[in-house]
Design a protein around this motif. Structure first.
Motif, PDB file in Angstrom:
ATOM      1  N   ASP A  37       1.028  -1.065   0.016  1.00 33.87           N
ATOM      2  CA  ASP A  37       0.136  -0.209   0.203  1.00 33.87           C
ATOM      3  C   ASP A  37       0.367   0.783  -0.076  1.00 33.87           C
ATOM      4  O   ASP A  37       0.962   2.046  -0.686  1.00 33.87           O
ATOM      5  CB  ASP A  37      -1.200   0.391   1.304  1.00 33.87           C
ATOM      6  CG  ASP A  37      -2.348   0.842   1.088  1.00 33.87           C
ATOM      7  OD1 ASP A  37      -2.243   1.275   0.661  1.00 33.87           O
ATOM      8  OD2 ASP A  37      -2.638   1.091   2.440  1.00 33.87           O
ATOM      9  N   ALA A  54      -8.812   3.338  -1.527  1.00 33.69           N
ATOM     10  CA  ALA A  54     -10.223   3.142  -1.059  1.00 33.69           C
ATOM     11  C   ALA A  54     -10.361   0.969  -0.679  1.00 33.69           C
ATOM     12  O   ALA A  54     -11.377   0.588  -0.539  1.00 33.69           O
ATOM     13  CB  ALA A  54     -11.053   3.071  -2.398  1.00 33.69           C
ATOM     14  N   ARG A  82     -12.400  10.167 -11.455  1.00 36.68           N
ATOM     15  CA  ARG A  82     -11.284  10.047 -10.493  1.00 36.68           C
ATOM     16  C   ARG A  82     -10.817   8.513  -9.760  1.00 36.68           C
ATOM     17  O   ARG A  82      -9.423   8.505  -8.525  1.00 36.68           O
ATOM     18  CB  ARG A  82     -12.164   9.893  -8.531  1.00 36.68           C
ATOM     19  CG  ARG A  82     -12.826  11.416  -8.948  1.00 36.68           C
ATOM     20  CD  ARG A  82     -13.208  11.693  -8.082  1.00 36.68           C
ATOM     21  NE  ARG A  82     -12.872  11.992  -6.812  1.00 36.68           N
ATOM     22  CZ  ARG A  82     -13.876  11.388  -5.317  1.00 36.68           C
ATOM     23  NH1 ARG A  82     -15.052  11.668  -5.608  1.00 36.68           N
ATOM     24  NH2 ARG A  82     -13.268  11.765  -4.502  1.00 36.68           N
ATOM     25  N   PHE A 104      -7.742   3.346  -5.719  1.00 37.70           N
ATOM     26  CA  PHE A 104      -7.359   4.401  -4.895  1.00 37.70           C
ATOM     27  C   PHE A 104      -8.093   5.288  -5.399  1.00 37.70           C
ATOM     28  O   PHE A 104      -8.844   5.574  -7.124  1.00 37.70           O
ATOM     29  CB  PHE A 104      -5.614   5.034  -5.057  1.00 37.70           C
ATOM     30  CG  PHE A 104      -4.718   4.420  -4.954  1.00 37.70           C
ATOM     31  CD1 PHE A 104      -4.834   3.235  -4.519  1.00 37.70           C
ATOM     32  CD2 PHE A 104      -3.794   5.876  -3.291  1.00 37.70           C
ATOM     33  CE1 PHE A 104      -3.512   2.553  -3.600  1.00 37.70           C
ATOM     34  CE2 PHE A 104      -3.930   5.095  -2.642  1.00 37.70           C
ATOM     35  CZ  PHE A 104      -2.684   3.439  -2.833  1.00 37.70           C
ATOM     36  N   VAL A 107      -8.410  12.929  -4.584  1.00 39.29           N
ATOM     37  CA  VAL A 107      -9.280  13.716  -3.597  1.00 39.29           C
ATOM     38  C   VAL A 107      -8.473  14.699  -3.257  1.00 39.29           C
ATOM     39  O   VAL A 107      -7.501  15.025  -4.506  1.00 39.29           O
ATOM     40  CB  VAL A 107      -8.920  13.477  -2.183  1.00 39.29           C
ATOM     41  CG1 VAL A 107      -9.789  11.535  -1.741  1.00 39.29           C
ATOM     42  CG2 VAL A 107      -7.646  12.777  -1.863  1.00 39.29           C
ATOM     43  N   HIS A 111      -8.475  17.330   1.694  1.00 42.39           N
ATOM     44  CA  HIS A 111      -8.676  15.523   3.133  1.00 42.39           C
ATOM     45  C   HIS A 111      -7.544  15.210   3.405  1.00 42.39           C
ATOM     46  O   HIS A 111      -7.498  14.827   4.533  1.00 42.39           O
ATOM     47  CB  HIS A 111      -8.710  15.036   1.948  1.00 42.39           C
ATOM     48  CG  HIS A 111      -8.987  12.992   1.491  1.00 42.39           C
ATOM     49  ND1 HIS A 111     -10.319  12.482   1.736  1.00 42.39           N
ATOM     50  CD2 HIS A 111      -7.494  12.440   2.110  1.00 42.39           C
ATOM     51  CE1 HIS A 111      -9.562  11.368   2.426  1.00 42.39           C
ATOM     52  NE2 HIS A 111      -8.631  11.467   3.015  1.00 42.39           N
ATOM     53  N   PHE A 112      -5.978  15.860   3.025  1.00 46.67           N
ATOM     54  CA  PHE A 112      -4.715  15.659   3.943  1.00 46.67           C
ATOM     55  C   PHE A 112      -4.530  16.463   5.450  1.00 46.67           C
ATOM     56  O   PHE A 112      -4.317  16.298   6.731  1.00 46.67           O
ATOM     57  CB  PHE A 112      -3.473  15.498   3.044  1.00 46.67           C
ATOM     58  CG  PHE A 112      -3.872  13.944   1.810  1.00 46.67           C
ATOM     59  CD1 PHE A 112      -3.709  12.654   2.412  1.00 46.67           C
ATOM     60  CD2 PHE A 112      -4.004  14.863   0.954  1.00 46.67           C
ATOM     61  CE1 PHE A 112      -4.069  11.968   1.646  1.00 46.67           C
ATOM     62  CE2 PHE A 112      -4.173  13.455  -0.267  1.00 46.67           C
ATOM     63  CZ  PHE A 112      -3.867  12.297   0.481  1.00 46.67           C
ATOM     64  N   TRP A 123       2.861  19.384  -3.186  1.00 42.58           N
ATOM     65  CA  TRP A 123       1.628  18.469  -2.770  1.00 42.58           C
ATOM     66  C   TRP A 123       1.110  19.401  -3.703  1.00 42.58           C
ATOM     67  O   TRP A 123      -0.310  19.519  -4.210  1.00 42.58           O
ATOM     68  CB  TRP A 123       0.614  17.506  -2.091  1.00 42.58           C
ATOM     69  CG  TRP A 123       1.702  16.522  -1.430  1.00 42.58           C
ATOM     70  CD1 TRP A 123       3.127  16.201  -2.034  1.00 42.58           C
ATOM     71  CD2 TRP A 123       0.993  15.767  -0.789  1.00 42.58           C
ATOM     72  NE1 TRP A 123       3.342  15.263  -1.272  1.00 42.58           N
ATOM     73  CE2 TRP A 123       2.062  14.614  -0.248  1.00 42.58           C
ATOM     74  CE3 TRP A 123       0.047  15.392  -0.010  1.00 42.58           C
ATOM     75  CZ2 TRP A 123       2.091  13.427   0.433  1.00 42.58           C
ATOM     76  CZ3 TRP A 123       0.346  14.125   1.218  1.00 42.58           C
ATOM     77  CH2 TRP A 123       0.987  13.315   1.086  1.00 42.58           C
TER      78      TRP A 123
END
Ligand code: CO8
Length: 132
Positions: A37, A54, A82, A104, A107, A111-112, A123
């Motif tokens: 992951d 997800a 998405r 995945f 987002v 979200h983070f 990012w």
């Protein structure tokens, strides 16, 4: 885990130790899943795409010994709105010991940021969930 981008794939070398033990002398399945992951997260960095796991499916093909060099490879196989589909393997020598596939979902950076911990500056220039 140190990762390297090679021709659109992400590679990593990893040796699991006693902290990741499941059955005596063998790696815990959760540690194997976490490593794969995490590698998919590296693919997101390569794609400059904020997304979250997800769904994650791991096929455990062989017991994974501790204290043995493992090689991991992952790539994005398809995108669908998405959704990003990922595939990866973990090998010990020539033998594939585990294979993973994941979905995945893109987002927004928000979200983070909701965790209250700052995200890396890089990012912020990435396209978020709205990117096609
Ligand atoms: C560079 C970044 C590095 C960070 C990497 C982090 C890696 C991680 O470990 S993330 C941690 C574990 N994962 C999570 O915490 C995710 C928690 N879940 C969520 O936040 C949400 O459920 C989330 C974002 C996945 C989806 O929610 P939301 O944004 O409302 O989208 P939603 O409309 O429900 O779903 C979008 C699409 O994905 C599909 N989908 C969502 N979840 C799933 C699922 N579990 N299985 C199958 N399909 C799913 C939906 O059916 C929908 O499909 P379509 O567009 O075809 O209708």
């Amino acid at each position: 885990m140190q990762m390297q981008a090679v021709d659109g794939e992400v590679h990593a070398d990893l040796t699991l130790d006693g902290r990741m033990e499941g059955a005596p002398g063998l790696a815990h399945g959760g540690a194997i899943a976490a490593a794969l992951d995490d590698l998919f997260g590296g693919v997101l960095v390569l794609l400059e795409t904020p997304a979250v796991t997800a769904r994650l499916n791991v096929e455990y093909r062989l017991p994974v010994p501790l204290h043995t060099p493992l090689h991991l490879v992952a790539r994005c196989t398809a995108t669908e709105g998405r959704k990003l589909h990922m595939a990866g393997t973990m090998s010990a020598g020539e033998a594939i010991v585990a294979e993973a596939s994941a979905m995945f979902v893109r987002v927004e950076i928000a979200h983070f940021e909701a965790s209250g911990v700052p995200v890396p500056d890089a990012w912020r220039s990435w396209g978020g969930a709205a990117r096609g």
